[in-house]
Write a protein that holds these residues in place. Structure first.
Motif, mmCIF file in Angstrom:
data_model
loop_
_atom_site.group_PDB
_atom_site.id
_atom_site.type_symbol
_atom_site.label_atom_id
_atom_site.label_comp_id
_atom_site.label_asym_id
_atom_site.label_seq_id
_atom_site.Cartn_x
_atom_site.Cartn_y
_atom_site.Cartn_z
ATOM 1 N N GLN A 232 0.847 -1.200 0.000
ATOM 2 C CA GLN A 232 0.000 0.000 0.000
ATOM 3 C C GLN A 232 0.885 1.254 0.000
ATOM 4 O OE1 GLN A 232 -2.817 0.756 3.237
ATOM 5 N NE2 GLN A 232 -4.202 1.645 1.719
ATOM 6 N N GLU A 248 3.630 0.135 2.620
ATOM 7 C CA GLU A 248 3.507 -0.826 3.725
ATOM 8 C C GLU A 248 3.177 -2.182 3.115
ATOM 9 O OE1 GLU A 248 0.380 -0.252 6.668
ATOM 10 O OE2 GLU A 248 1.007 -2.056 7.755
ATOM 11 N N ILE A 251 0.063 -8.744 4.372
ATOM 12 C CA ILE A 251 -0.042 -10.138 3.927
ATOM 13 C C ILE A 251 -1.435 -10.432 3.368
ATOM 14 C CG2 ILE A 251 -0.687 -10.947 6.239
ATOM 15 C CD1 ILE A 251 1.577 -13.168 4.510
ATOM 16 N N ARG A 252 -1.474 -11.300 2.367
ATOM 17 C CA ARG A 252 -2.754 -11.776 1.823
ATOM 18 C C ARG A 252 -2.732 -13.291 1.796
ATOM 19 N NH1 ARG A 252 -4.057 -7.749 3.305
ATOM 20 N NH2 ARG A 252 -4.578 -5.830 2.212
ATOM 21 N N PRO A 263 -6.394 -10.737 7.064
ATOM 22 C CA PRO A 263 -5.357 -10.819 8.108
ATOM 23 C C PRO A 263 -5.894 -10.481 9.498
ATOM 24 C CG PRO A 263 -4.847 -9.069 6.528
ATOM 25 C CD PRO A 263 -6.033 -9.790 5.997
ATOM 26 N N ASP A 264 -6.884 -9.603 9.549
ATOM 27 C CA ASP A 264 -7.478 -9.279 10.856
ATOM 28 C C ASP A 264 -7.967 -10.531 11.557
ATOM 29 O OD1 ASP A 264 -7.129 -6.637 10.955
ATOM 30 O OD2 ASP A 264 -9.068 -6.096 10.091
ATOM 31 N N ILE A 267 -4.199 -13.241 11.713
ATOM 32 C CA ILE A 267 -3.009 -12.798 12.451
ATOM 33 C C ILE A 267 -3.175 -13.042 13.970
ATOM 34 C CG2 ILE A 267 -1.567 -10.784 13.077
ATOM 35 C CD1 ILE A 267 -0.928 -11.594 10.252
ATOM 36 N N ASP A 280 5.685 -14.027 9.791
ATOM 37 C CA ASP A 280 6.334 -12.716 9.672
ATOM 38 C C ASP A 280 7.714 -12.842 9.036
ATOM 39 O OD1 ASP A 280 4.291 -11.123 10.436
ATOM 40 O OD2 ASP A 280 4.900 -10.896 12.521
ATOM 41 N N ASN A 307 5.183 -5.298 9.073
ATOM 42 C CA ASN A 307 4.599 -5.357 10.413
ATOM 43 C C ASN A 307 5.382 -6.340 11.281
ATOM 44 O OD1 ASN A 307 1.972 -3.709 10.440
ATOM 45 N ND2 ASN A 307 1.896 -4.808 8.489
ATOM 46 N N ASP A 369 2.981 1.759 15.263
ATOM 47 C CA ASP A 369 1.745 1.574 14.497
ATOM 48 C C ASP A 369 0.522 1.780 15.401
ATOM 49 O OD1 ASP A 369 0.177 0.913 12.359
ATOM 50 O OD2 ASP A 369 0.751 -1.200 12.267
ATOM 51 N N ASP A 370 -0.588 2.135 14.791
ATOM 52 C CA ASP A 370 -1.878 2.230 15.502
ATOM 53 C C ASP A 370 -1.834 3.207 16.677
ATOM 54 O OD1 ASP A 370 -2.657 0.185 13.760
ATOM 55 O OD2 ASP A 370 -2.037 -1.361 15.176
ATOM 56 N N ILE A 393 -6.137 4.318 12.385
ATOM 57 C CA ILE A 393 -7.233 4.551 11.448
ATOM 58 C C ILE A 393 -8.493 5.089 12.165
ATOM 59 C CG2 ILE A 393 -8.154 2.198 11.566
ATOM 60 C CD1 ILE A 393 -8.231 2.247 8.494
ATOM 61 N N GLY A 427 -5.245 5.087 6.688
ATOM 62 C CA GLY A 427 -6.704 4.968 6.639
ATOM 63 C C GLY A 427 -7.357 6.247 6.150
ATOM 64 N N GLU A 429 -9.259 8.297 3.652
ATOM 65 C CA GLU A 429 -10.151 7.826 2.587
ATOM 66 C C GLU A 429 -10.661 8.916 1.653
ATOM 67 O OE1 GLU A 429 -13.187 5.572 4.627
ATOM 68 O OE2 GLU A 429 -11.865 3.825 4.791
ATOM 69 N N PHE A 448 -6.960 4.655 1.272
ATOM 70 C CA PHE A 448 -7.696 4.451 0.024
ATOM 71 C C PHE A 448 -7.788 5.739 -0.813
ATOM 72 C CE2 PHE A 448 -10.319 0.810 2.172
ATOM 73 C CZ PHE A 448 -9.170 0.031 2.208
ATOM 74 N N PRO A 453 -4.178 -1.405 -1.129
ATOM 75 C CA PRO A 453 -2.953 -2.210 -1.240
ATOM 76 C C PRO A 453 -2.896 -2.869 -2.624
ATOM 77 C CG PRO A 453 -4.084 -2.630 0.836
ATOM 78 C CD PRO A 453 -5.016 -1.815 0.010
HETATM 79 P P1 C2E Z 1 -2.479 -2.355 9.949
HETATM 80 O O1 C2E Z 1 -1.018 -2.650 10.073
HETATM 81 O O2 C2E Z 1 -3.010 -1.206 10.734
HETATM 82 O O3 C2E Z 1 -2.736 -2.171 8.401
HETATM 83 C C1 C2E Z 1 -3.642 -1.255 7.848
HETATM 84 C C2 C2E Z 1 -4.920 -1.922 7.478
HETATM 85 O O4 C2E Z 1 -5.858 -0.909 7.074
HETATM 86 C C3 C2E Z 1 -4.805 -2.853 6.282
HETATM 87 O O5 C2E Z 1 -5.774 -3.876 6.437
HETATM 88 C C4 C2E Z 1 -5.199 -1.955 5.118
HETATM 89 O O6 C2E Z 1 -5.653 -2.653 3.990
HETATM 90 C C5 C2E Z 1 -6.315 -1.157 5.757
HETATM 91 N N1 C2E Z 1 -6.500 0.136 5.104
HETATM 92 C C6 C2E Z 1 -5.571 0.868 4.439
HETATM 93 N N2 C2E Z 1 -6.089 2.024 4.002
HETATM 94 C C7 C2E Z 1 -7.379 2.048 4.399
HETATM 95 C C8 C2E Z 1 -8.441 2.992 4.278
HETATM 96 O O7 C2E Z 1 -8.296 4.070 3.696
HETATM 97 N N3 C2E Z 1 -9.629 2.656 4.830
HETATM 98 C C9 C2E Z 1 -9.818 1.494 5.480
HETATM 99 N N4 C2E Z 1 -11.028 1.235 6.008
HETATM 100 N N5 C2E Z 1 -8.846 0.570 5.634
HETATM 101 C C10 C2E Z 1 -7.632 0.846 5.103
HETATM 102 P P2 C2E Z 1 -5.362 -5.400 6.258
HETATM 103 O O8 C2E Z 1 -4.443 -5.553 5.110
HETATM 104 O O9 C2E Z 1 -6.631 -6.142 6.260
HETATM 105 O O10 C2E Z 1 -4.532 -5.706 7.567
HETATM 106 C C11 C2E Z 1 -5.138 -5.691 8.805
HETATM 107 C C12 C2E Z 1 -4.129 -5.850 9.915
HETATM 108 O O11 C2E Z 1 -3.516 -7.151 9.859
HETATM 109 C C13 C2E Z 1 -2.958 -4.871 9.810
HETATM 110 O O12 C2E Z 1 -3.340 -3.649 10.321
HETATM 111 C C14 C2E Z 1 -1.899 -5.580 10.652
HETATM 112 O O13 C2E Z 1 -2.144 -5.357 12.027
HETATM 113 C C15 C2E Z 1 -2.192 -7.041 10.348
HETATM 114 N N6 C2E Z 1 -1.235 -7.491 9.323
HETATM 115 C C16 C2E Z 1 -1.323 -7.426 7.983
HETATM 116 N N7 C2E Z 1 -0.229 -7.987 7.402
HETATM 117 C C17 C2E Z 1 0.576 -8.409 8.407
HETATM 118 C C18 C2E Z 1 1.863 -9.095 8.477
HETATM 119 O O14 C2E Z 1 2.528 -9.410 7.470
HETATM 120 N N8 C2E Z 1 2.333 -9.381 9.727
HETATM 121 C C19 C2E Z 1 1.673 -9.036 10.866
HETATM 122 N N9 C2E Z 1 2.212 -9.355 12.040
HETATM 123 N N10 C2E Z 1 0.487 -8.396 10.832
HETATM 124 C C20 C2E Z 1 -0.067 -8.088 9.626
#
Ligand code: C2E
Ligand code: CA
Ligand code: CA
Length: 467
Positions: A232, A248, A251-252, A263-264, A267, A280, A307, A369-370, A393, A427, A429, A448, A453
């Motif tokens: 992304q 950033e 993972i998918r 991933p939510d 993970i 990871d 991450n 993060d966050d 976000i 986040g 948008e 977005f 991504p």
């Molecule tokens: P995160 O690290 O806070 O990643 C951002 C999440 O917000 C991503 O969801 C992304 O697709 C989503 N996002 C980005 N822009 C926007 C936006 O404008 N609006 C909205 N509503 N959402 C947006 P994703 O890809 O589903 O990942 C969710 C969480 O899963 C990540 O939150 C992170 O905590 C975890 N994650 C994802 N990949 C990995 C990884 O490789 N390793 C680890 N440990 N955690 C991961």
């Protein structure tokens, strides 16, 4: 190890086969009869929890199993009681007082179990287990294990989350039944303001089955390349035109049966059983390989952030592993940014500070993060080794012109500037959010509004188009 008291207690209790009461904790005087093997196991296990005098968890499981063996038709419920924020009692009133409260809870729990023909133990710290005869209604529990205690101890704010696994699926082992009671317990928010209970139901069962099947398929997921990386874009927004500067990695998982799994969902599951370390490491390696490929193709470096789960922080090899990746792919440490969630910092400050300091010394860039989701204090921020703050976000969603969120954003940006931290908003948008954040002084923006991504080739095309 066992002690004399426990052995005596058990010997005194050996008795009638027909008695189907389970009141066998060392505090109780009722009887139980034990099979020879169980008896051997029981005298080997520690018998009593030294603090509360309840039976130990080892005894508890053995006695519960023994009861099941002898009364296969008797309906029994597994109950987990989790006392919220107990550490605050220790912190506010001292450990001695905390111990006193735990003993009072033990009294309550053991009495309640006894009244309902069962047993109780302290599983760990502030978690108690009960195994009692099946009940049709559990409202009584709330009063007995919480209200009564609050009155006794005059301690405000003791709230209990109660998870119950009723006698539904007879095939489950005793450990599984308590795991399920724990799931029911965890389905209640930690922030709930009242004592409440949740009963394990078929929805939770379905989720459990789904999770088990996902975990089962992790081996083939790696072997069949079901995992892929999405990138992304992150834009630097200082100048007149936003500039694509990094990405950033997310993972998918394309599962052959379940389709795209979020991933939510997986993970946290992988974090629970340690698989996250493998996942990871896979993501970090693939990301390093991609940085190398882009460097070769484009002639310049595009930094990416990966991450880092809170669980990874406890991996003693984490620093060596990351350094080795840099060497293996001939890239720079500042090409790989590390995103570590805010709650990992508040959970284990000392460990994380020492690991992150070392990572920074090696040249890695570290982003919190966050930010805004957890409870980091300003004082904490000044002491943490950090390069960037990534606003959560949820925080972005709450900001509109002229509200408190906007003022808070101003404060955070000022503090970040003082601490020399880059501020990244994720986040984002829409254009309203974008201009608000840019005008307030955010350094980078992801969301977005710019792009979802992307697959690696799509991201590369964007890089080339915007160069
Ligand atoms: P995160 O690290 O806070 O990643 C951002 C999440 O917000 C991503 O969801 C992304 O697709 C989503 N996002 C980005 N822009 C926007 C936006 O404008 N609006 C909205 N509503 N959402 C947006 P994703 O890809 O589903 O990942 C969710 C969480 O899963 C990540 O939150 C992170 O905590 C975890 N994650 C994802 N990949 C990995 C990884 O490789 N390793 C680890 N440990 N955690 C991961
Ligand atoms: Ca992240
Ligand atoms: Ca985030």
């Amino acid at each position: 190890m066992y002690n004399e008291i426990s052995l005596n207690a058990l010997l005194n209790r050996e008795g009638s086969e027909g008695n189907n009461s389970m009141n066998v904790s060392p505090r109780s005087s009722d009887s139980v009869s034990l099979g020879l093997n169980t008896y051997h196991d029981i005298i080997k296990a520690p018998a009593v929890d030294p603090l509360t005098g309840l039976c130990s968890k080892e005894q508890f499981f053995l006695l519960a199993k023994d009861f099941d063996r002898k009364h296969p038709l008797e309906g029994v419920d597994a109950i987990v009681l989790n006392y919220n924020k107990f550490h605050l009692i220790n912190e506010l009133y001292g450990r001695k007082f905390g111990d006193k409260v735990l003993c009072a809870i033990a009294d309550c729990v053991s009495e309640t179990a006894k009244e309902h023909g069962g047993i109780a133990c302290r599983y760990d710290a502030d978690k108690f287990y009960m195994y009692i005869k099946h009940q049709k209604n559990y409202d009584f529990l709330i009063h007995q294990v919480s209200d009564k205690l609050a009155h006794m101890m005059k301690t405000p704010d003791i709230r209990v989350r109660i998870g119950i696994y009723p006698d539904l699926f007879k095939d489950a082992t005793i450990e599984q039944r308590f795991d399920r009671a724990m799931q029911a317990c965890n389905s209640i928010s930690k922030f709930s303001h009242a004592t409440s209970y949740e009963i394990y139901d078929s929805k939770m069962h379905e989720k459990e089955m789904f999770e088990a099947r996902l975990l089962d398929s992790i081996g083939s997921a790696f072997a069949e390349n079901q995992f892929s990386l999405a990138f992304q874009p992150k834009y630097n927004v200082h100048g007149n035109h936003p500039k694509l500067t990094s990405a950033e990695v997310l993972i998918r998982w394309k599962h052959p049966e379940f389709g795209l799994v979020k991933p939510d969902f997986f993970i946290p599951l992988f974090e629970e059983n340690g698989l996250i370390r493998q996942l990871d490491r896979y993501v970090w390696r693939e990301a390093a390989a991609q940085i190398r490929r882009w460097k070769d193709e484009l002639g310049y470096s595009i930094p990416v952030s990966v991450n880092v789960s809170r669980v990874d922080i406890f991996d003693p090899d984490i620093i060596d592993y990351l350094k080795q990746l840099i060497t293996d792919y001939g890239i720079e440490t500042n090409d790989l940014h590390l995103e570590i969630t805010e709650t990992a910092y508040t959970d284990n400050v000392e460990q994380i500070v020492s690991v992150v300091k070392e990572l920074q010394r090696e040249g890695f860039m570290v982003e919190m993060d966050d930010f805004g989701k957890g409870y980091s204090s300003i004082n904490m921020l000044t002491n943490l080794p950090l390069d960037a703050l990534k606003l959560d976000i949820g925080f972005i969603k709450d900001i509109t012109e002229n509200n408190k969120g906007k003022n808070l954003l101003g404060c955070i940006l000022e503090i970040a500037k003082l601490l020399n931290l880059t501020v990244i908003a994720e986040g984002v948008e829409n254009s309203k959010q974008y201009f608000l954040l840019k005008n307030a002084g955010c350094d980078e923006i992801q969301g977005f509004y710019f792009s979802k991504p992307l697959a690696s080739t799509e991201f590369r095309n964007l890089l080339v188009a915007e160069a």
